[in-house]
Design a protein around this motif. Structure first.
Motif, PDB file in Angstrom:
ATOM      1  N   MET A 255       9.833 -18.259  16.484  1.00 41.76           N
ATOM      2  CA  MET A 255       8.902 -19.182  17.129  1.00 41.76           C
ATOM      3  C   MET A 255       8.445 -20.276  16.169  1.00 41.76           C
ATOM      4  O   MET A 255       8.297 -21.439  16.548  1.00 41.76           O
ATOM      5  N   LYS A 256       8.217 -19.909  14.920  1.00 46.31           N
ATOM      6  CA  LYS A 256       7.747 -20.887  13.935  1.00 46.31           C
ATOM      7  C   LYS A 256       8.777 -21.987  13.716  1.00 46.31           C
ATOM      8  O   LYS A 256       8.414 -23.146  13.484  1.00 46.31           O
ATOM      9  N   ASN A 257      10.030 -21.636  13.822  1.00 48.21           N
ATOM     10  CA  ASN A 257      11.093 -22.616  13.636  1.00 48.21           C
ATOM     11  C   ASN A 257      11.521 -23.276  14.947  1.00 48.21           C
ATOM     12  O   ASN A 257      12.567 -23.941  14.993  1.00 48.21           O
ATOM     13  N   LYS A 258      10.718 -23.024  16.017  1.00 52.24           N
ATOM     14  CA  LYS A 258      10.932 -23.650  17.332  1.00 52.24           C
ATOM     15  C   LYS A 258      12.273 -23.271  17.944  1.00 52.24           C
ATOM     16  O   LYS A 258      12.884 -24.042  18.684  1.00 52.24           O
ATOM     17  N   LEU A 259      12.703 -22.046  17.655  1.00 51.83           N
ATOM     18  CA  LEU A 259      13.915 -21.514  18.264  1.00 51.83           C
ATOM     19  C   LEU A 259      13.480 -20.638  19.440  1.00 51.83           C
ATOM     20  O   LEU A 259      13.447 -19.411  19.367  1.00 51.83           O
ATOM     21  N   VAL A 260      13.143 -21.299  20.530  1.00 50.21           N
ATOM     22  CA  VAL A 260      12.480 -20.617  21.648  1.00 50.21           C
ATOM     23  C   VAL A 260      13.395 -19.591  22.293  1.00 50.21           C
ATOM     24  O   VAL A 260      12.992 -18.457  22.577  1.00 50.21           O
ATOM     25  N   ASN A 261      14.619 -19.951  22.555  1.00 52.27           N
ATOM     26  CA  ASN A 261      15.528 -19.018  23.221  1.00 52.27           C
ATOM     27  C   ASN A 261      15.795 -17.782  22.369  1.00 52.27           C
ATOM     28  O   ASN A 261      15.884 -16.663  22.889  1.00 52.27           O
ATOM     29  N   SER A 262      15.918 -17.987  21.059  1.00 51.62           N
ATOM     30  CA  SER A 262      16.119 -16.833  20.176  1.00 51.62           C
ATOM     31  C   SER A 262      14.882 -15.940  20.170  1.00 51.62           C
ATOM     32  O   SER A 262      14.977 -14.699  20.205  1.00 51.62           O
TER      33      SER A 262
ATOM     34  N   TYR B   4       1.801  -8.360  24.999  1.00 55.99           N
ATOM     35  CA  TYR B   4       0.784  -9.411  24.844  1.00 55.99           C
ATOM     36  C   TYR B   4       1.380 -10.677  24.233  1.00 55.99           C
ATOM     37  O   TYR B   4       1.182 -11.791  24.736  1.00 55.99           O
ATOM     38  N   LYS B   5       2.105 -10.504  23.139  1.00 55.32           N
ATOM     39  CA  LYS B   5       2.638 -11.667  22.427  1.00 55.32           C
ATOM     40  C   LYS B   5       3.753 -12.346  23.218  1.00 55.32           C
ATOM     41  O   LYS B   5       3.891 -13.578  23.176  1.00 55.32           O
ATOM     42  N   TYR B   6       4.542 -11.566  23.923  1.00 51.07           N
ATOM     43  CA  TYR B   6       5.625 -12.137  24.735  1.00 51.07           C
ATOM     44  C   TYR B   6       5.034 -13.009  25.849  1.00 51.07           C
ATOM     45  O   TYR B   6       5.433 -14.171  26.038  1.00 51.07           O
ATOM     46  N   SER B   7       4.067 -12.480  26.572  1.00 53.01           N
ATOM     47  CA  SER B   7       3.448 -13.255  27.655  1.00 53.01           C
ATOM     48  C   SER B   7       2.677 -14.459  27.113  1.00 53.01           C
ATOM     49  O   SER B   7       2.661 -15.536  27.726  1.00 53.01           O
TER      50      SER B   7
ATOM     51  N   MET C 225       1.971 -20.306  26.448  1.00 52.05           N
ATOM     52  CA  MET C 225       1.810 -21.474  25.585  1.00 52.05           C
ATOM     53  C   MET C 225       2.911 -22.511  25.837  1.00 52.05           C
ATOM     54  O   MET C 225       2.682 -23.709  25.661  1.00 52.05           O
ATOM     55  N   LEU C 226       4.076 -22.047  26.258  1.00 49.90           N
ATOM     56  CA  LEU C 226       5.161 -22.968  26.582  1.00 49.90           C
ATOM     57  C   LEU C 226       5.006 -23.596  27.958  1.00 49.90           C
ATOM     58  O   LEU C 226       5.800 -24.448  28.348  1.00 49.90           O
ATOM     59  N   GLY C 227       3.997 -23.133  28.702  1.00 46.75           N
ATOM     60  CA  GLY C 227       3.794 -23.657  30.046  1.00 46.75           C
ATOM     61  C   GLY C 227       4.638 -22.989  31.100  1.00 46.75           C
ATOM     62  O   GLY C 227       4.640 -23.414  32.258  1.00 46.75           O
ATOM     63  N   ASN C 228       5.314 -21.927  30.725  1.00 42.60           N
ATOM     64  CA  ASN C 228       6.150 -21.188  31.673  1.00 42.60           C
ATOM     65  C   ASN C 228       5.289 -20.125  32.355  1.00 42.60           C
ATOM     66  O   ASN C 228       5.363 -18.931  32.033  1.00 42.60           O
ATOM     67  N   ILE C 229       4.452 -20.545  33.307  1.00 49.16           N
ATOM     68  CA  ILE C 229       3.503 -19.632  33.948  1.00 49.16           C
ATOM     69  C   ILE C 229       4.235 -18.592  34.778  1.00 49.16           C
ATOM     70  O   ILE C 229       3.871 -17.406  34.780  1.00 49.16           O
ATOM     71  N   ALA C 230       5.277 -19.011  35.478  1.00 46.73           N
ATOM     72  CA  ALA C 230       6.039 -18.059  36.288  1.00 46.73           C
ATOM     73  C   ALA C 230       6.702 -17.001  35.403  1.00 46.73           C
ATOM     74  O   ALA C 230       6.741 -15.813  35.753  1.00 46.73           O
ATOM     75  N   GLY C 231       7.222 -17.433  34.250  1.00 47.82           N
ATOM     76  CA  GLY C 231       7.823 -16.476  33.328  1.00 47.82           C
ATOM     77  C   GLY C 231       6.811 -15.498  32.775  1.00 47.82           C
ATOM     78  O   GLY C 231       7.090 -14.299  32.647  1.00 47.82           O
ATOM     79  N   ALA C 232       5.613 -16.001  32.427  1.00 48.21           N
ATOM     80  CA  ALA C 232       4.567 -15.119  31.925  1.00 48.21           C
ATOM     81  C   ALA C 232       4.140 -14.118  32.999  1.00 48.21           C
ATOM     82  O   ALA C 232       3.911 -12.936  32.705  1.00 48.21           O
ATOM     83  N   ARG C 233       4.048 -14.586  34.237  1.00 46.33           N
ATOM     84  CA  ARG C 233       3.682 -13.673  35.340  1.00 46.33           C
ATOM     85  C   ARG C 233       4.742 -12.591  35.518  1.00 46.33           C
ATOM     86  O   ARG C 233       4.422 -11.416  35.764  1.00 46.33           O
ATOM     87  N   GLN C 234       5.993 -12.980  35.394  1.00 44.59           N
ATOM     88  CA  GLN C 234       7.072 -12.006  35.523  1.00 44.59           C
ATOM     89  C   GLN C 234       7.013 -10.961  34.414  1.00 44.59           C
ATOM     90  O   GLN C 234       7.274  -9.771  34.641  1.00 44.59           O
ATOM     91  N   ILE C 235       6.657 -11.387  33.206  1.00 37.41           N
ATOM     92  CA  ILE C 235       6.520 -10.449  32.093  1.00 37.41           C
ATOM     93  C   ILE C 235       5.382  -9.471  32.368  1.00 37.41           C
ATOM     94  O   ILE C 235       5.517  -8.253  32.134  1.00 37.41           O
ATOM     95  N   PHE C 236       4.256  -9.964  32.879  1.00 36.08           N
ATOM     96  CA  PHE C 236       3.148  -9.076  33.214  1.00 36.08           C
ATOM     97  C   PHE C 236       3.561  -8.065  34.297  1.00 36.08           C
ATOM     98  O   PHE C 236       3.183  -6.885  34.227  1.00 36.08           O
ATOM     99  N   GLU C 237       4.320  -8.526  35.276  1.00 35.65           N
ATOM    100  CA  GLU C 237       4.752  -7.624  36.340  1.00 35.65           C
ATOM    101  C   GLU C 237       5.653  -6.522  35.781  1.00 35.65           C
ATOM    102  O   GLU C 237       5.545  -5.350  36.180  1.00 35.65           O
ATOM    103  N   ARG C 238       6.535  -6.885  34.867  1.00 39.36           N
ATOM    104  CA  ARG C 238       7.380  -5.866  34.226  1.00 39.36           C
ATOM    105  C   ARG C 238       6.525  -4.873  33.449  1.00 39.36           C
ATOM    106  O   ARG C 238       6.809  -3.665  33.436  1.00 39.36           O
ATOM    107  N   TRP C 239       5.488  -5.385  32.810  1.00 36.89           N
ATOM    108  CA  TRP C 239       4.603  -4.511  32.029  1.00 36.89           C
ATOM    109  C   TRP C 239       3.842  -3.556  32.940  1.00 36.89           C
ATOM    110  O   TRP C 239       3.686  -2.364  32.627  1.00 36.89           O
ATOM    111  N   MET C 240       3.368  -4.045  34.087  1.00 34.96           N
ATOM    112  CA  MET C 240       2.587  -3.196  34.975  1.00 34.96           C
ATOM    113  C   MET C 240       3.414  -2.061  35.562  1.00 34.96           C
ATOM    114  O   MET C 240       2.863  -1.043  35.984  1.00 34.96           O
ATOM    115  N   ASN C 241       4.738  -2.221  35.607  1.00 38.03           N
ATOM    116  CA  ASN C 241       5.582  -1.128  36.099  1.00 38.03           C
ATOM    117  C   ASN C 241       5.520   0.100  35.198  1.00 38.03           C
ATOM    118  O   ASN C 241       5.874   1.205  35.631  1.00 38.03           O
TER     119      ASN C 241
END
Length: 360
Positions: free
Chosen positions: A128-135, A155-158, A163-179
């Motif tokens: 993340m520090k080197n702005k390699l988002v996909n990695s 927590y850190k993944y979501s 922070m990247l503005g990917n709200i749908a992606g963050a919501r999907q991560i939370f849903e996976r966590w709640m399972n």
């Protein structure tokens, strides 16, 4: 046999300290500041390694080769089990802007320490520090799949996706966590995430699932307070009433007392004083009297604010009765009766003995 010299066995007497003859103060006084300043002045300068300036690419290649050999030697000499050796190696490669080699070192470290969640966090944060988002996203995804019970990874993944503005992606991560049915804080973090974007209905749905996963009195209180903040008094009362059904099987009387107090204060805030009074009386009837001292105190304070003279007297009498009844429950009446019978027998025998010797 080893002969020991006799002179070495003798105890040497230390010279007697000489007394100070002149005990008057010195004409020139030295302060502590002067002593510290002199010590600092006489201190030898620290030996710092000389700076090696690299002037061409050939020297740079030799320097990198030498440093890599040093790191590899540390790893081969037993540093493979030390996570910090791998971290230092990977960060040095990162400082050289050689991200492919740095990633290779991280992957080699994970082969031996794939259960170390801190190593996954450092790996992802370096990407993340080197702005390699996909990695970084790839690393987080592998980490949560391998260690789904470690909340920090979720927590850190979501947080990264948010922070990247990917709200749908963050919501999907939370849903996976709640399972995975996380603890209470995980559900509350998901609900707060939705509230940050004014998704009240989504948050309400999450709170309902939270109650199914954690049907405890404290959980119902949290959901009811959420409804009160949203201005939904009827929904909040419905949450409290649903919790009353769950409390029939609740054995934690401290949580039950906390719930009844919160329910009564809610009704008191809604100006429903008769409802609050009924809740207090219901709680005092269902909580063991030995654990209801704090509840009685709250009930008396409530009656003093919103009750009449008779209600206040009844509440005080109830608490006083509790204080007298509690010590009485701990008394073993069978042993008292046996002791009383023994005393009566002893008294009769003593009276007969005194009468026989004509003492009275």
């Amino acid at each position: 046999m080893v002969s020991v010299c006799r002179d070495t066995m003798e105890v040497k007497q230390l010279p007697r300290p000489k007394g100070v003859k002149n005990k008057s103060p010195a004409p020139v006084q030295i302060t502590a500041e002067q002593l510290l300043r002199e010590a600092r002045e006489r201190q030898e300068p620290e030996i710092t390694p000389s700076k090696h300036s690299i002037t061409d690419s050939t020297e740079l290649s030799e320097y990198r080769l030498r440093r890599r050999k040093e790191f590899e030697d540390r790893v081969s000499r037993g540093g493979r089990s030390d996570v910090q050796v791998w971290v230092n190696y990977a960060r040095w490669e990162e400082s050289q802007k050689d991200y492919a080699r740095s990633r290779s070192v991280w992957e080699r470290a994970l082969k031996d320490h794939h259960r170390n969640h801190a190593l996954w966090v450092k790996y992802a944060e370096s990407e993340m520090k080197n702005k390699l988002v996909n990695s970084a996203r790839n690393v987080w995804d592998r980490a949560v799949n391998l260690l789904p019970r470690v909340d920090q990874l979720w927590y850190k993944y979501s947080h990264m996706e948010e922070m990247l503005g990917n709200i749908a992606g963050a919501r999907q991560i939370f849903e996976r966590w709640m399972n995975w049915s996380p603890d209470q804080q995980g559900w509350l973090s998901f609900a707060k995430f939705e509230l940050r974007y004014n998704e009240t209905e989504r948050a309400r749905s999450i709170y309902e699932r939270f109650l199914l996963c954690h049907p405890k009195p404290s959980s119902f209180i949290i959901v009811a307070e959420f409804e009160v903040k949203c201005g939904e008094v009827a929904r909040a009362r419905d949450v409290y009433e649903r919790a009353m059904e769950k409390l029939e099987q609740e054995e934690d009387y401290e949580e039950a007392e906390m719930f009844y107090s919160a329910f009564a204060e809610f009704e008191q805030g809604c100006k429903e004083f008769e409802r609050a009074r009924v809740i207090y009386k219901f709680a005092l009837d269902h909580i063991p009297q030995g654990r209801a001292e704090e509840l009685y105190t709250r009930f008396i304070a409530f009656e003093k604010l919103h009750g009449d003279k008779q209600g206040i007297e009844d509440a005080i009498v109830g608490r006083t009765r509790l204080r007298y009844q509690e010590p009485a429950r701990n008394i073993n009446y069978d042993s008292l009766l046996e002791e009383e019978e023994e005393e009566e027998t002893f008294f009769v025998q003593d009276a007969r003995r005194c009468k026989k010797h004509k003492f009275f």
